[in-house]
Design a protein around this motif. Structure first.
Motif, PDB file in Angstrom:
ATOM      1  N   ARG A  91       3.796  -6.422  -6.337  1.00 41.99           N
ATOM      2  CA  ARG A  91       2.370  -6.247  -6.075  1.00 41.99           C
ATOM      3  C   ARG A  91       1.967  -4.824  -6.464  1.00 41.99           C
ATOM      4  O   ARG A  91       2.711  -3.871  -6.217  1.00 41.99           O
ATOM      5  CB  ARG A  91       2.041  -6.457  -4.598  1.00 41.99           C
ATOM      6  CG  ARG A  91       2.422  -7.805  -4.040  1.00 41.99           C
ATOM      7  CD  ARG A  91       1.506  -8.915  -4.500  1.00 41.99           C
ATOM      8  NE  ARG A  91       1.872 -10.161  -3.833  1.00 41.99           N
ATOM      9  CZ  ARG A  91       2.773 -11.023  -4.298  1.00 41.99           C
ATOM     10  NH1 ARG A  91       3.404 -10.785  -5.442  1.00 41.99           N
ATOM     11  NH2 ARG A  91       3.047 -12.137  -3.632  1.00 41.99           N
ATOM     12  N   GLU A  92       0.795  -4.692  -7.030  1.00 41.10           N
ATOM     13  CA  GLU A  92       0.260  -3.370  -7.330  1.00 41.10           C
ATOM     14  C   GLU A  92      -0.120  -2.708  -6.012  1.00 41.10           C
ATOM     15  O   GLU A  92      -0.910  -3.243  -5.230  1.00 41.10           O
ATOM     16  CB  GLU A  92      -0.980  -3.492  -8.214  1.00 41.10           C
ATOM     17  CG  GLU A  92      -1.573  -2.171  -8.645  1.00 41.10           C
ATOM     18  CD  GLU A  92      -0.713  -1.418  -9.633  1.00 41.10           C
ATOM     19  OE1 GLU A  92      -0.828  -0.173  -9.695  1.00 41.10           O
ATOM     20  OE2 GLU A  92       0.080  -2.066 -10.344  1.00 41.10           O
ATOM     21  N   ARG A 119      -1.902  -0.539  -3.212  1.00 43.57           N
ATOM     22  CA  ARG A 119      -3.187   0.103  -2.970  1.00 43.57           C
ATOM     23  C   ARG A 119      -2.893   1.513  -2.470  1.00 43.57           C
ATOM     24  O   ARG A 119      -2.306   1.697  -1.406  1.00 43.57           O
ATOM     25  CB  ARG A 119      -3.988  -0.655  -1.905  1.00 43.57           C
ATOM     26  CG  ARG A 119      -5.275   0.086  -1.548  1.00 43.57           C
ATOM     27  CD  ARG A 119      -5.980  -0.498  -0.353  1.00 43.57           C
ATOM     28  NE  ARG A 119      -7.020   0.408   0.105  1.00 43.57           N
ATOM     29  CZ  ARG A 119      -7.755   0.234   1.192  1.00 43.57           C
ATOM     30  NH1 ARG A 119      -7.572  -0.836   1.932  1.00 43.57           N
ATOM     31  NH2 ARG A 119      -8.662   1.123   1.549  1.00 43.57           N
ATOM     32  N   SER A 164      -0.813  -9.793   4.260  1.00 42.65           N
ATOM     33  CA  SER A 164      -2.267  -9.626   4.215  1.00 42.65           C
ATOM     34  C   SER A 164      -3.013 -10.646   5.062  1.00 42.65           C
ATOM     35  O   SER A 164      -4.175 -10.436   5.410  1.00 42.65           O
ATOM     36  CB  SER A 164      -2.747  -9.719   2.764  1.00 42.65           C
ATOM     37  OG  SER A 164      -2.426 -10.979   2.203  1.00 42.65           O
ATOM     38  N   MET A 195       0.845  -1.189   0.000  1.00 39.22           N
ATOM     39  CA  MET A 195       0.000   0.000   0.000  1.00 39.22           C
ATOM     40  C   MET A 195       0.877   1.234   0.000  1.00 39.22           C
ATOM     41  O   MET A 195       2.091   1.154   0.201  1.00 39.22           O
ATOM     42  CB  MET A 195      -0.940   0.016   1.216  1.00 39.22           C
ATOM     43  CG  MET A 195      -0.270   0.084   2.565  1.00 39.22           C
ATOM     44  SD  MET A 195       0.155   1.785   3.151  1.00 39.22           S
ATOM     45  CE  MET A 195      -1.474   2.468   3.441  1.00 39.22           C
TER      46      MET A 195
END
Length: 198
Positions: A181-182, A184, A87, A74
């Protein structure tokens, strides 16, 4: 000797090697506080004054051995650092630059504590205290510690850039330099809620 790394529930596991290259610090900035609130566990991350203990090292010293699929990312804004966490149980792992070539990761104590050897044994004493104006109460910074700590960190970052060691980074793809990871990215309203809690 390697230092163990794992999330609270034990899904994500790994180690830091060699830990002697790292620098311990405590950061009292509002962004680190907001990050802990975003994860829903500020009491497990922040000290009574709102500080987060961080171990700064090279990403190439971090090795994941189990559960890498739960690693998430994030960011408090579209330009801020990437903040990594597990997560499965929202354990903070660390902060990295968005720039793949800047070989830095600030590992949060939550994924390093509670095992042997201790943080003191692996990484030495806390050498830097940062952003004390955002602390909840009086915290005295050490200017000499900050200078020495920053010099040590920058020496590692520059050396990794020159020697190509920055390519060894578990948080980025080596061939493209993009995050695994993209992230957030929080909305402005979300960021305000976590930065300025009622």
């Amino acid at each position: 000797m390697n230092h163990p790394l794992q999330c609270r529930c034990g899904t994500l596991k790994g180690y830091v090697s060699p830990p002697g290259m790292a620098v311990r610090m405590i950061c009292y900035c509002r962004d680190c506080q907001a990050y802990a609130r975003f994860l829903g566990t500020p009491g497990a991350v922040l000290d009574p004054q709102g500080g987060t203990e961080i171990v700064a090292t090279l990403p190439g010293q971090v090795h994941f051995t189990e559960g890498e699929a739960v690693l998430a990312c994030m960011s408090l804004s579209g330009r801020g650092p990437l903040r990594w966490y597990a997560s499965c149980c929202n354990t903070p792992i660390g902060n990295t630059s968005r720039d793949f070539k800047t070989a830095y990761v600030g590992l949060v104590h939550s994924c390093l504590a509670g095992s042997e050897p201790s943080l003191q044994e692996s990484f030495g004493p806390v050498r830097m205290v940062l952003w004390t104006k955002s602390a909840n109460g009086e915290v005295k910074p050490s200017q000499l510690g900050v200078f020495a700590g920053m010099l040590r960190i920058m020496t590692g970052v520059i050396g990794a850039r020159i020697g190509g060691a920055y390519k060894h980074n578990p948080f980025f793809l080596a061939d493209t330099g993009t995050a695994i990871r993209e992230p957030r990215v929080l909305t402005e309203a979300e960021r305000d809620r976590f930065t300025n809690p009622v």
